[in-house]
Design an enzyme around this catalytic site. Structure first.
Site: not given
Lengths: 443, 332
Positions: B34, B63-65, B87, B89, B94, B134
């Site tokens: 990302e 945006l899709a881990e 982006q 941890a 996901p 975050h």
């Protein structure tokens, strides 16, 4: 502010104490060093002095209760302090502990007790050993009980052991030098700290077989101590044994002649024991190698002759000691020995009465035996018994006579002496006893 | 060392330069994540990489881990060497299924036929007011999984050597970067390529009184604590694990046996953290060398890093906290 007083350690391997009686009550003023209470342990009763002057603000353990060494037993409010409650023994823990070493015979004062530790209670960590300390102590044949702990709450740390190992090797070198260079004898005091203690090998004995109707009696602490010492002595000291027959006909005649008058004059009974003690003391004077102790890489020749007397009590065996026994005559020995036995049986011995023995006499004959194989009271080098006096036919000048005969048996540490010295010693005991005749003076 | 040129660079620069060096060396390497392309990553780790290596090798992902890791696994099995970036941890969960169920076991499942040479990079950790989503430390989740390797560098030098070794590895490696280390840590980093073997710890400081075992950013705090305690006469050894799976059992036991007192430090919360595993290893194999109970200093067992600065500070492991804990242990 209040000082917390902890149950002191009244001697090596003592882990708990019973409050005999409080000599002070809450609200009483005490001066520093004034006796606070009487503590009873397995072997001794001792009075515990106040570590600080003040007023007793709390008694935490009542008469008759038994608590572990290091348990807070009372609090003393100190003059000038406002609060009587103490949450934590803020550094007072160490100052208020009657130093275990000052009460026992240990010769080394603790260099420094725990620094400011975040201790939340006053529980001492002396005697609590980490795996590393146990392993290092065993590997280097050091008894951690003899080290002063620099860790939290007096704990002996790994580094304390490593330091002792270093000093031990240094001491060994010094001792070697002394031995090499001169005739100076190793001062025994030097060894007190680092004398290697042979570890008791961890061999499990046979397990008891318990049937349903058997009774299981838990070990009293005195039983525990006796067991530990006997195992240690038997497993680490090479016992050798000798016996000799003694013709005590002269002694028997002397005692028969004097006993009534002696009792009337001196106030104590005249038994055979003081004569035996005297004979042993004279023999030790002549053979000082027997008044000695094994020290790993050296032998310590003891300068004083302090005779331990193995004494049976209701609670178990104790060995009170006659200090400087060579300075006493028969009357003196009779008086001091009977006093010690009396106090041993009533539990009134002091720590001092039990320390410092250099040789032990065991009056086994009192229970009727004619032959005994005694276990040495380590680290002493020997123990001698006096057996029953019995009339027996013996041959004297090719004629049979009826004489009063007594056997004496000795177990000795064969590392310290050989059969020659031990034989010479026991022979002298025999000669000394046989030299006593019906008209010998007891003064 | 003669012939070797060094530059002082930040932890972040060391990672960026290593990525460049690796991509120049091996054209199979792709970066995928990302905002890693045009923007150069939210922390600017991949800044300039798309410009140099093109849109085919530095790819902005949706945006899709789960998709990022899933497609990276596929690419890796088919011969590429992907270095996907998560982006933060905190967002890796996901992708948990892809990492644990697929990446970790393809070699085992295919009886060694297929490997997944994949390096998943992710910034983690608190102290930058990142709050609940975050700031997390996630290493313990992955350290539990056989088939994965987990590395966490604590210096710019180690950041380079461990990243190169991770790229070289034929199996999946999680490479966690503490975001507070990115610009705060600086150090000399050789220009030449070098590898730090995964599974090898590093003795960052020798000492005799006690050992601090830690990894990542807190290595630096531990070294500072050791300096402070040195002035008090307490000699502290600091072991940087560098890899938390596999652990360097030998060095862990060596330092424990040497000092007999061990303090394990991590920012990740206490329960189920790496400290528990390290403690167990020492207890199992070095009991008779221990002179004190093992101690752990870790983040508290609360659900997430708080936003409030005082609370965030209370959560974090600091140099002062390490100093106090180590001093206490030394006195025991």
């Amino acid at each position: 502010m209040a000082e917390v007083v902890l149950m002191p350690q009244l001697g090596e391997s003592v882990t708990e104490g019973t409050i005999g009686q409080w000599l002070k009550k809450v609200g009483d003023a005490v001066e520093k060093y004034e006796s606070l209470l009487e503590v009873m342990t397995d072997k001794v009763n001792a009075e515990v002095p106040a570590p600080i002057g003040g007023t007793i603000s709390k008694i935490l353990v009542e008469d008759g209760q038994t608590v572990a060494v290091g348990t807070p037993i009372c609090e003393i409010a100190v003059e000038g302090g406002s609060e009587t409650e103490s949450n934590a023994p803020t550094g007072g823990a160490e100052s208020s502990v009657p130093s275990p070493t000052s009460l026992s015979s240990e010769t080394i004062p603790p260099q420094h007790v725990a620094a400011d530790v975040s201790a939340k209670d006053g529980e001492s960590l002396r005697g609590r050993y980490s795996p590393a300390v146990r392993r290092l102590a065993a590997e280097n044949r050091i008894n951690p009980d003899t080290l002063s702990g620099t860790g939290a709450k007096g704990r002996v740390t790994r580094q304390d052991v490593l330091k002792a190992v270093e000093e031990q090797s240094h001491t060994a070198e010094v001792k070697q030098e002394i031995a090499d260079n001169s005739t100076v004898q190793t001062p025994a005091a030097n060894n007190a700290r680092t004398a290697p203690v042979s570890p008791v090998p961890l061999v499990a004995g046979a397990t008891a077989v318990i049937d349903p109707d058997d009774e299981i009696v838990p070990l009293s602490s005195i039983r525990n101590v006796i067991a530990e010492r006997m195992v240690r002595s038997k497993m680490t000291v090479p016992h050798a044994w000798l016996m000799m027959e003694v013709d005590v006909s002269g002694l028997v005649a002397l005692r028969d002649r004097l006993k009534e008058a002696f009792k009337a004059k001196e106030g104590v009974s005249l038994t055979y024991l003081p004569f035996m003690l005297r004979a042993v003391i004279q023999a030790l004077k002549a053979v000082p190698e027997m008044n000695a102790q094994w020290n790993g890489d050296s032998i310590v020749l003891k300068k004083h002759i302090n005779i331990g007397m193995a004494t049976a009590t209701d609670r178990g065996l104790v060995v009170p000691v006659i200090k400087n026994a060579d300075e006493k005559n028969i009357v003196g020995l009779a008086k001091v020995s009977q006093d010690l036995v009396k106090r041993a049986r009533s539990g009134r011995l002091t720590m001092d009465d039990l320390n410092g023995g250099t040789f032990t006499v065991d009056n086994t004959g009192a229970i009727g035996t004619v032959l005994t194989y005694p276990i040495i009271n380590a680290p002493e080098a020997g123990i001698i018994t006096m057996e029953s006096i019995v009339k027996r036919p013996v041959v004297i000048n090719d004629m049979v006579a009826i004489r009063s005969m007594m056997n004496v048996c000795i177990s000795f540490d064969h590392r310290v002496v050989d059969g020659a010295e031990a034989g010479q010693f026991i022979r002298l005991v025999k000669d000394n006893l046989e030299a006593i005749g019906p008209s010998t003076s007891v003064y | 060392m003669p012939g070797i040129t060094m530059a002082v660079m930040s932890y972040l620069e060391a990672i960026r330069e290593t990525l460049k060096q690796e991509m120049r060396r091996d054209s199979r390497i792709i970066i995928y994540g990302e905002d890693v392309g045009v923007r150069g990553g939210v922390f600017r780790v991949t800044e300039g990489l798309q410009k140099e290596f093109g849109e085919d090798r530095v790819i902005d992902s949706p945006l899709a881990e789960a998709a990022i890791v899933g497609t990276a696994i596929g690419a890796a099995v088919n011969g590429l060497r992907p270095i996907p970036e998560i982006q933060f941890a905190d967002f890796i969960f996901p992708a948990m299924n892809q990492i644990v169920e697929e990446a970790a076991r393809i070699r085992y499942r295919s009886n060694g036929t297929f490997g997944v040479p994949l390096v998943i990079r992710a910034p983690f950790g608190g102290g930058v007011h990142g709050a609940l989503y975050h700031s997390q430390s996630v290493e313990a989740f992955f350290a539990h999984v056989p088939g994965l390797k987990v590395v966490i560098p604590g210096t710019p030098y180690d950041a380079k050597g461990l990243l190169a070794a991770a790229v070289e590895d034929e199996d999946p490696v999680l490479y966690f970067e503490h975001k507070a280390a990115y610009r705060s840590l600086k150090g000399e980093v050789p220009d030449e390529r070098y590898l730090i073997p995964i599974g090898k710890a590093d003795l960052k400081r020798k000492g005799t009184d006690l050992s601090i075992i830690t990894y990542g950013l807190t290595v630096n705090y531990a070294l500072k604590a050791a300096e402070t305690l040195d002035q008090e006469g307490i000699s502290v050894e600091v072991l940087d694990l560098r890899s938390i799976r596999p652990l360097d059992v030998e060095m862990i036991l060596d330092t424990a046996k040497k000092t007999g007192k061990v303090l394990i430090v991590h920012e990740d919360n206490l329960t189920g953290g790496i400290g528990g595993e390290v403690s167990a290893l020492i207890a199992e194999h070095a009991l008779f060398h221990l002179d004190a109970p093992l101690r752990r200093l870790a983040g508290p067992d609360v659900p997430a890093m708080p936003y409030s600065p005082p609370l965030e500070h209370a959560f974090l492991v600091t140099s002062d906290k390490i100093t106090a804990a180590a001093r206490d242990l030394a006195k025991f």
